[in-house]
Design an enzyme around this catalytic site. Structure first.
Site, mmCIF file in Angstrom:
data_model
loop_
_atom_site.group_PDB
_atom_site.id
_atom_site.type_symbol
_atom_site.label_atom_id
_atom_site.label_comp_id
_atom_site.label_asym_id
_atom_site.label_seq_id
_atom_site.Cartn_x
_atom_site.Cartn_y
_atom_site.Cartn_z
ATOM 1 N N ASP A 151 2.585 -0.224 -13.813
ATOM 2 C CA ASP A 151 3.124 -1.023 -12.706
ATOM 3 C C ASP A 151 3.478 -2.438 -13.163
ATOM 4 O OD1 ASP A 151 2.277 1.255 -11.486
ATOM 5 O OD2 ASP A 151 0.628 0.324 -10.393
ATOM 6 N N GLY B 192 0.805 -1.229 0.000
ATOM 7 C CA GLY B 192 0.000 0.000 0.000
ATOM 8 C C GLY B 192 0.833 1.272 0.000
#
Ligand code: GLA
Length: 385
Positions: free
Chosen positions: A171, A121
């Site tokens: 990503d 996160g």
């Protein structure tokens, strides 16, 4: 590594013989934030933290997954309907299995164990690392021969379909294709990509985690993506050739400022100017001009803060303090935003000063910072004999 992977698999799932071990790194985006889902340019690199997956084929249709360092376990059938809402890591592993099943590439069950060192996160793509490591392991287990770009796209689709995040491809692409000592310039429209050597001699990329986490973690991307699409719809009414913000220039924006609400105008100004900064950043690397690269990082940060409005006071504070340090060439928010990490470009000799400056803002430098040294590219590391 064999011993640890084999031992962990054995402990949780039984005999590891024949299991494939694959690893994929997290990524840090150096510049080009929130441009990927606007068909733009991005410039990430990989970090020396990774996710490792061990997978072994089963003869039935069961899927057993163990998150070894969370002590969590999940077991179901390949054909079971799954509710992925609020299910943590599940979409990034089982989603890949499901997607490959749906595409007719996997026909039997599988045992999977995973663990990792990418902070969760924090904006360093622990989820993309998990998707890519899972896809690499399954690719080897089931002899799929997915090429790297296909694999990055598959993992991006998994994120959309199972995690509900309408992210761009940066990503997954970076985790799958990134190399150490290079940044990866990706044209997210054509998916052409180029490794850009980073002449860092005497400098380091340093990541500092603000510790702030956005909940739910990825709503930022969905919100901002919708806003960008709204802006494109408005701009298309006056310039029909525009299909994404990639087609928009700063001149066009200035000309049509009156048709955009002020917040959407600011979002567009960030994306359009950020695309320019990515290309300039590549040029500055080619010219070995690190101070210019650093200035672009700082400009990117302020654009994210003021125009795209995805920063967070805790990250702003890290950036503002870091750039006061003599020897820090640049610093910016990295990743989706509303918390997460700062990435900075720092003269090696200035590392102690940076640490001292950051210390009052974070609990523990050794836990909350990453000085990138020797990242390893994504790969299958072994088949357990
Ligand atoms: C998240 C998304 C990426 C990208 C960044 C912002 O990491 O997954 O696709 O949009 O945010 O640059």
């Amino acid at each position: 590594m064999t011993l640890r992977s084999a031992a962990l698999f054995r402990e949780h799932l039984g005999d590891p013989t024949g299991a494939v071990v694959a690893r994929a790194p997290g990524r840090v985006n150096l510049i080009g934030e929130h441009t990927d889902y606007n068909d733009g340019f991005v410039l990430p690199t990989i970090v020396d933290r990774h996710v490792e997956v061990v997978a072994r084929r089963r003869s039935d249709r069961k899927v057993r997954i163990v998150a070894a360092d969370l002590g969590e376990r999940r077991e179901n059938d390949l054909d079971d309907p799954i509710d992925y809402a609020n299910s943590g890591w599940l979409p990034y592993v089982l989603g890949v299995v499901h997607e490959l099943t749906q595409r007719g590439r996997i026909e039997s069950g599988v045992d999977i164990a995973f663990w990792g060192t990418v902070p969760r996160g924090a904006g360093l793509s622990s989820s993309a690392g998990l998707e890519v490591a899972t896809a690499l392991a399954l690719d080897a287990v089931f002899n799929l021969w997915l090429n790297p770009i296909e694999m990055a796209r598959l993992c991006r689709d998994v994120e959309h379909r199972y995690a509900g995040v309408r992210c761009g491809i940066m990503d997954q692409f970076a985790s799958r294709l990134g190399r150490s000592d290079n940044a990866l310039l990706i044209d997210c429209r054509s998916l052409d990509a180029r490794h850009v050597p980073m002449p860092l001699d005497g400098h380091r990329l340093v990541i500092v985690d603000s510790g702030v986490r956005r909940e739910p973690a990825d709503s930022t991307v969905n919100q901002r993506r919708t806003e960008c699409e709204e802006a494109v719809a408005l701009l298309r009414e006056v310039e029909s050739s525009i299909t994404s913000l990639r087609d928009v220039t700063l001149d066009m924006l200035a000309k049509h400022e009156n048709i955009l609400p002020p917040d959407l105008f600011a979002r567009c100004r960030h994306v359009v100017s950020e695309n320019h900064r990515v290309l300039e950043a590549c040029e500055s690397l080619a010219n070995k001009d690190l101070p210019a690269f650093g200035r672009l990082m700082i400009a990117s940060h302020f654009s994210l803060r003021n125009d795209f409005e995805v920063s967070h006071p805790a990250v702003d504070r890290l950036v503002e303090e870091a750039i006061q340090v003599d020897g820090v060439l640049g610093a910016r928010l990295t990743g989706a935003g509303f918390g997460g990490c700062m990435v900075s470009l720092v003269k090696q000799t200035a590392l102690p000063d940076l640490e001292q400056r950051m210390q009052p803002l974070i609990d523990d430098w050794s836990v909350r910072s990453i000085v990138i040294r020797a990242p390893e590219k994504a790969r299958v590391t072994e088949v357990i004999a």
